[in-house]
Structures are given as C-alpha cells and as structure tokens.
Scaffold this motif. Structure first.
Motif, PDB file in Angstrom:
ATOM      1  N   GLY A  14       0.818  -1.212   0.000  1.00  0.00           N
ATOM      2  CA  GLY A  14       0.000   0.000   0.000  1.00  0.00           C
ATOM      3  C   GLY A  14       0.848   1.257   0.000  1.00  0.00           C
ATOM      4  N   THR A  15       1.933   1.244   0.769  1.00  0.00           N
ATOM      5  CA  THR A  15       2.824   2.398   0.824  1.00  0.00           C
ATOM      6  C   THR A  15       3.558   2.583  -0.507  1.00  0.00           C
ATOM      7  N   VAL A  49      12.238   3.439   1.382  1.00  0.00           N
ATOM      8  CA  VAL A  49      13.690   3.293   1.446  1.00  0.00           C
ATOM      9  C   VAL A  49      14.102   2.436   0.256  1.00  0.00           C
ATOM     10  N   ARG A  50      15.013   2.990  -0.537  1.00  0.00           N
ATOM     11  CA  ARG A  50      15.494   2.268  -1.712  1.00  0.00           C
ATOM     12  C   ARG A  50      16.987   2.514  -1.828  1.00  0.00           C
ATOM     13  N   SER A  51      17.753   1.444  -1.887  1.00  0.00           N
ATOM     14  CA  SER A  51      19.215   1.550  -1.981  1.00  0.00           C
ATOM     15  C   SER A  51      19.770   2.434  -0.862  1.00  0.00           C
ATOM     16  N   ASP A  52      19.277   2.234   0.342  1.00  0.00           N
ATOM     17  CA  ASP A  52      19.723   2.954   1.543  1.00  0.00           C
ATOM     18  C   ASP A  52      19.423   4.448   1.522  1.00  0.00           C
ATOM     19  N   ILE A 132       9.095  -4.747   1.917  1.00  0.00           N
ATOM     20  CA  ILE A 132       9.026  -5.130   3.316  1.00  0.00           C
ATOM     21  C   ILE A 132       8.549  -3.912   4.100  1.00  0.00           C
ATOM     22  N   LYS A 133       7.577  -4.127   4.960  1.00  0.00           N
ATOM     23  CA  LYS A 133       7.110  -3.037   5.816  1.00  0.00           C
ATOM     24  C   LYS A 133       8.091  -2.888   6.969  1.00  0.00           C
ATOM     25  N   LEU A 134       8.764  -1.756   7.015  1.00  0.00           N
ATOM     26  CA  LEU A 134       9.645  -1.464   8.139  1.00  0.00           C
ATOM     27  C   LEU A 134       8.836  -0.974   9.328  1.00  0.00           C
ATOM     28  N   ASP A 135       7.765  -0.264   9.009  1.00  0.00           N
ATOM     29  CA  ASP A 135       6.874   0.304   9.998  1.00  0.00           C
ATOM     30  C   ASP A 135       5.655   0.756   9.199  1.00  0.00           C
ATOM     31  N   TYR A 136       4.537   1.009   9.828  1.00  0.00           N
ATOM     32  CA  TYR A 136       3.404   1.526   9.069  1.00  0.00           C
ATOM     33  C   TYR A 136       3.805   2.848   8.432  1.00  0.00           C
ATOM     34  N   GLY A 137       3.552   2.965   7.122  1.00  0.00           N
ATOM     35  CA  GLY A 137       3.902   4.184   6.398  1.00  0.00           C
ATOM     36  C   GLY A 137       5.351   4.238   5.954  1.00  0.00           C
TER      37      GLY A 137
END
Length: 161
Positions: A14-15, A49-52, A132-137
């Motif tokens: 969703g994000t 987050v993409r490629s750090d 991967i969901k790191l956290d909501y949003g």
C-alpha cells in the motif's frame, strides 16, 4: 483532473502504491483498519527506502472510524486473507463511477470484490515487485523496483487519466 484515490491497507505494498501515485502527481489517502495505525502514521509520515536512501512523500491517512469520503479509484492492498474484512466498508467510500483495484496474490480476492461492487467496476493489478514493511507508512523496496518503477508509474498514470 482532480481524482480522489484511496488505498485500503497502509502496509508495504500500500505504501509503495501510494508513493507511485504521489510520483504521478496525486496525493492519495491511505485507509488504516484502526485509529492506532492511523495515529502512528500521522506522527511519522510516509517514506520509501530504496538503496539505503529514504524518500519522504505526502499522503493522507485515515481509519475506517473517521469521516469517510468518496473516491474515484480505490486500491485494496491488504493480505489476501484479510480481503473480506477490508472490503466490508467499500460501498461507503464509493460513488457510482468508482473503480476498485485488487492488489492481492492468489485466487478469490477479485471475486470477493466483484461480489460487493460488481464485475464492471473491479480490476486486478499484478504487483511484480517486493517490499518489506519497516513500519506503518515506511517500506523498503527490493526485487529490482527500479526496473519496475517505470511500468508501475505508467499503470498509475493510465488509471488516473
């Protein structure tokens, strides 16, 4: 055109969908299942987050407990086992021309959506990248998102035009 776009499910996919819609020039609204998730996202905001590298972006977040609007395009971005719960309130956020996009893997999700909104207002999207969901949003993208980013952006533009 000022389309109103909602995404049911503020998790990893969703994000990512919200980010693509934002990149296409729109501000989507994500609908969380409860106020705790909504409040958590309001506090932290949205990012990919993409490629750090972290990319922050704008999106609205509400819960099913808030005053709901009507949307032109509604993406269902929950796990397949949660589709039935996620679509219970679908009619309350639709108008006569709304389109609902199923974003689940597996069999049965599109049919469940069609049973609520009809076949002529339901479409299925194949999500060909991972997250991967790191956290909501906040999601981290992987599986060659860069290669698929252009095609996802194009799909969003086609749906939104």
């Amino acid at each position: 055109m000022n389309l109103k776009i909602a995404i049911v499910g503020p998790g990893a996919i969703g994000t990512l969908i919200a980010y693509s819609i934002y990149k296409a020039g729109y501000t989507p609204t994500l609908i969380a299942r409860d106020t705790t998730i909504r409040d958590h996202i309001k506090l932290r905001g949205y990012s990919i987050v993409r490629s750090d590298v972290e990319y922050r972006f704008d999106a609205n977040v509400i819960s099913w407990h808030d005053k709901l609007d009507r949307y032109d395009i509604i993406f269902i971005a929950v796990k397949a086992y949660d589709v039935d719960n996620a679509i219970k309130g679908l009619k309350s956020i639709m108008h006569e021309d709304s389109i609902v996009v199923s974003c689940q893997n597996g069999i049965g999700s599109l049919e469940a959506i069609e049973s609520i909104v009809g076949r002529d207002r339901s479409i299925v999207a194949v999500i060909s990248y991972g997250a991967i969901k790191l956290d909501y949003g906040r999601s981290v993208s992987y599986t060659h998102l860069r290669a698929h980013e252009t095609s996802l952006h194009l799909v969003c533009r086609l749906l939104l035009e």
